[in-house]
Structures are given as C-alpha cells and as structure tokens.
Write a protein that holds these residues in place. Structure first.
Motif, PDB file in Angstrom:
ATOM      1  N   ASP A  61       2.500  -2.522   0.215  1.00  0.00           N
ATOM      2  CA  ASP A  61       3.691  -3.130   0.823  1.00  0.00           C
ATOM      3  C   ASP A  61       4.527  -2.092   1.571  1.00  0.00           C
ATOM      4  N   ALA A  62       4.625  -0.883   1.007  1.00  0.00           N
ATOM      5  CA  ALA A  62       5.526   0.120   1.578  1.00  0.00           C
ATOM      6  C   ALA A  62       5.241   0.450   3.048  1.00  0.00           C
ATOM      7  N   PRO A  63       3.946   0.585   3.472  1.00  0.00           N
ATOM      8  CA  PRO A  63       3.709   0.958   4.876  1.00  0.00           C
ATOM      9  C   PRO A  63       4.273  -0.023   5.889  1.00  0.00           C
ATOM     10  N   VAL A  64       4.431  -1.298   5.534  1.00  0.00           N
ATOM     11  CA  VAL A  64       4.918  -2.271   6.527  1.00  0.00           C
ATOM     12  C   VAL A  64       6.419  -2.518   6.411  1.00  0.00           C
ATOM     13  N   LEU A  65       7.084  -1.865   5.469  1.00  0.00           N
ATOM     14  CA  LEU A  65       8.542  -2.078   5.335  1.00  0.00           C
ATOM     15  C   LEU A  65       9.283  -1.544   6.557  1.00  0.00           C
ATOM     16  N   TYR A  88      -5.304  -0.065   3.197  1.00  0.00           N
ATOM     17  CA  TYR A  88      -5.868   0.324   4.501  1.00  0.00           C
ATOM     18  C   TYR A  88      -5.317  -0.568   5.606  1.00  0.00           C
ATOM     19  N   TRP A  89      -5.326  -1.882   5.358  1.00  0.00           N
ATOM     20  CA  TRP A  89      -4.859  -2.799   6.407  1.00  0.00           C
ATOM     21  C   TRP A  89      -3.369  -2.632   6.678  1.00  0.00           C
ATOM     22  N   SER A  90      -2.582  -2.412   5.650  1.00  0.00           N
ATOM     23  CA  SER A  90      -1.132  -2.282   5.889  1.00  0.00           C
ATOM     24  C   SER A  90      -0.839  -1.019   6.689  1.00  0.00           C
ATOM     25  N   HIS A  91      -1.663   0.034   6.489  1.00  0.00           N
ATOM     26  CA  HIS A  91      -1.478   1.256   7.268  1.00  0.00           C
ATOM     27  C   HIS A  91      -1.991   1.104   8.701  1.00  0.00           C
TER      28      HIS A  91
END
Length: 329
Positions: free
Chosen positions: A155-159, A217-220
C-alpha cells in the motif's frame, strides 16, 4: 487535398546539437541532418517547426525552393528514419470503461477458478461439525495475519501517487482505515494460544508471500493495475463473509471469531470493496495499450489469489504444524 498532405508530423526525438544539426530519435539513434538542397537556416527552421507539428503544405512554405513531390519524399524519408512521426490523437477510454472491462474478465476468471477451489466450496457447503477441520479456520486467520502484517509493503508505494490528487486522497483515506487490522486478527490468535512472538518466528505459506510480493511489485511498477486488485481483495461483491458464516454454523469458538468478524465488518461498512471503482471514476483517460496491459495482468493476479486459498486448504486441512516456524525452513 490528399490525405497525406493533411497529416501533421512532429519531431520524434530531441535536437542534441545545432552545429551540426543532430537529432536523437525516440529509438535512441543519432542522425545528423545535412542541408542538402535546402539552406542550413531552412533545415533548422524545419526542425524547429516540427517540434510543434506541421503539415506538408506548411513544410513547403518553409522550403519554398522545393517541389511538392520533393517535400513529400523528404517527409517520407524522415519518417522512415524515425526522425519524425505522424501526429495522431491518442486513443483511449475512460477509467470506468477500463475498469468495467477488467471486472468482467476477473469475474469470469474467479468463477472458473477461485470460487470452485476446495476452500470456498467447503465453506459454502459446510453444514455440521467435521465438514471443515477447525485447523483450517485457525490457519486462514494466521495467513490473513501475515498478509495484513505486510500490507504496508504494497500500500505504501501508492500513497504518494502523483498523477491524480483525488486518487491519492482516496488511497490515503483507505490506508488510514486499514492500517493495524493485523492487530484484530492477533486478538483472535491469542485466543488459541498463538502470541505475537510466536508469529514473529513464523513464516507464511509460499503462496501468501507470492501474493504479497506480486502486489508489492505492481504497486511499485504499475500502480493502475495494483488499484484494480483492491476491489477483489477487499470483497467488492461480498455482502456476507462465507468463511465466517461457515465458522459460526460449525460452532467455532465465538471469542475466536469476534475480532475476525470485527475486521470483516469494517471492510463491509467502510465499503472498501468499492475503492477500486472510486479510484477509476477519478481517472479521465486510460490509453488503449495500458488498458490491454491491465487486462493481461488480471489473469496472473486471479491465479495467485486462487493459489492462496487453495494452499490454505491443503496445508491446514492436513496434519502439518499449525505454525510454520522459521527454524524449520
């Protein structure tokens, strides 16, 4: 006017030198443009105008000593070398159109795989004690604890999602509600004698980690696709939790189930399952190539999600250890 004369062309790269005039194409090739039958000033002006896009008649105006046929051949040659490209409006569709296509596909895949795997079939059909081993209920909560404990991984990468402020705010609101739900499941596990320290020395099933790693991986690397997975993970079509229904029907300890139900109720009342639709309603356009990529990756996500529940059933309905301690792996 012939169709090709209406076409607008633009520079397909960058000018990296004016003396001599060198263009680096989008394909990373460097080409020196010599003046030839045009003057250096005319060639430089042509390249400057192509940066904003121009048609063949406009090029003829820039190169007045060249015939129309000569200019046509010049543009065709520059296009062949990748120096220019036709300016065509990008093709795309709205965010909601894209999401509805993905939901149709994911529903087909879920009904073909996940909803037919043994875990969910057993939950739906369980009628009495013995239909599902109690260890499966405990194991399901253990794996969900591991998943939620690692939620900040993905969750953190897309915040900080930069392209759309409204999407960023929606994700941050969701994360604020979701953060710490592993603590609810810990309360349930404490009831069966599993402590925080026990879990710290425990590894999840490989399929749980595979799902966590794929989402991270996808969120990054592909936040739009990551957003499409949230609705499914949060139960977009669920009005009641089949896992909890089965647990109550089979008489599983209510004190164990109470915090699990609290987590489920937060998701349902917070309408977390509609988060993906909320996000895509804020996205004006998705280009067709991106939409194609999102649909293609949906197959892998559903496969991983199906593998997660299938693994929970296989491992915890057997006689292996309830806790997979680190020292044993």
């Amino acid at each position: 006017m012939p169709q090709h004369e209406q076409t607008r062309y633009c520079l397909n790269g960058d000018v990296i030198s004016n003396q001599p005039l060198v263009v680096r194409t989008a394909g990373d090739e460097e080409l020196e443009l010599s003046a030839g039958q045009a003057s250096e000033t005319e060639v430089a002006e042509l390249v400057r105008r192509l940066a904003g896009g121009c048609t063949q008649p406009e090029v003829e105006h820039i190169l007045p000593r060249q015939s129309s046929e000569s200019v046509r051949r010049l543009l065709a040659s520059l296009e062949n070398y990748g120096v220019i490209r036709p300016l065509a409006p990008a093709e795309g569709q709205t965010g909601m159109q894209t999401l509805l296509e993905i939901e149709d596909l994911s529903n087909q895949l879920l009904y073909r795989t996940l909803y037919r795997n043994e875990f969910w079939v057993r939950c739906q059909n369980a009628a009495g004690p013995g239909d599902i081993p109690e260890r499966v209920f405990h194991g399901m909560v253990i794996e969900n604890y591991h998943f939620l404990f690692r939620e900040s991984y993905f969750d953190a990468p897309v915040l900080s999602y930069v392209p759309n402020t409204r999407v960023r705010l929606a994700m941050n609101a969701f994360f604020a509600e979701e953060y710490g739900h592993d603590e609810l499941l810990l309360q349930a596990l404490n009831r069966i004698g599993v402590s925080r320290e026990d879990l710290a020395h425990t590894v999840p099933l490989p399929q749980t980690m595979a799902l966590c790693n794929a989402l991270a991986y996808w969120s990054h690397n592909d936040p739009l696709f990551f957003f499409t997975t949230l609705g499914i993970l949060e139960g977009k079509d669920i009005r009641q939790d089949s896992f909890l229904d089965a647990a109550y029907r089979l008489g599983v300890d209510e004190a164990f189930l109470k915090p699990v139900k609290a987590h489920s109720d937060i998701n349902l009342k917070g309408e977390h399952g509609s988060l993906t639709r909320q996000i895509f309603s804020q996205i004006d356009v998705v280009d067709l190539e991106t939409a194609r990529r999102l649909r293609a990756q949906t197959h892998l996500f559903v496969e991983l999600y199906d593998a997660f529940y299938s693994a929970v059933w296989r491992h915890y309905s057997g006689e292996g250890p309830l806790l997979r301690r680190i020292e044993n792996y």
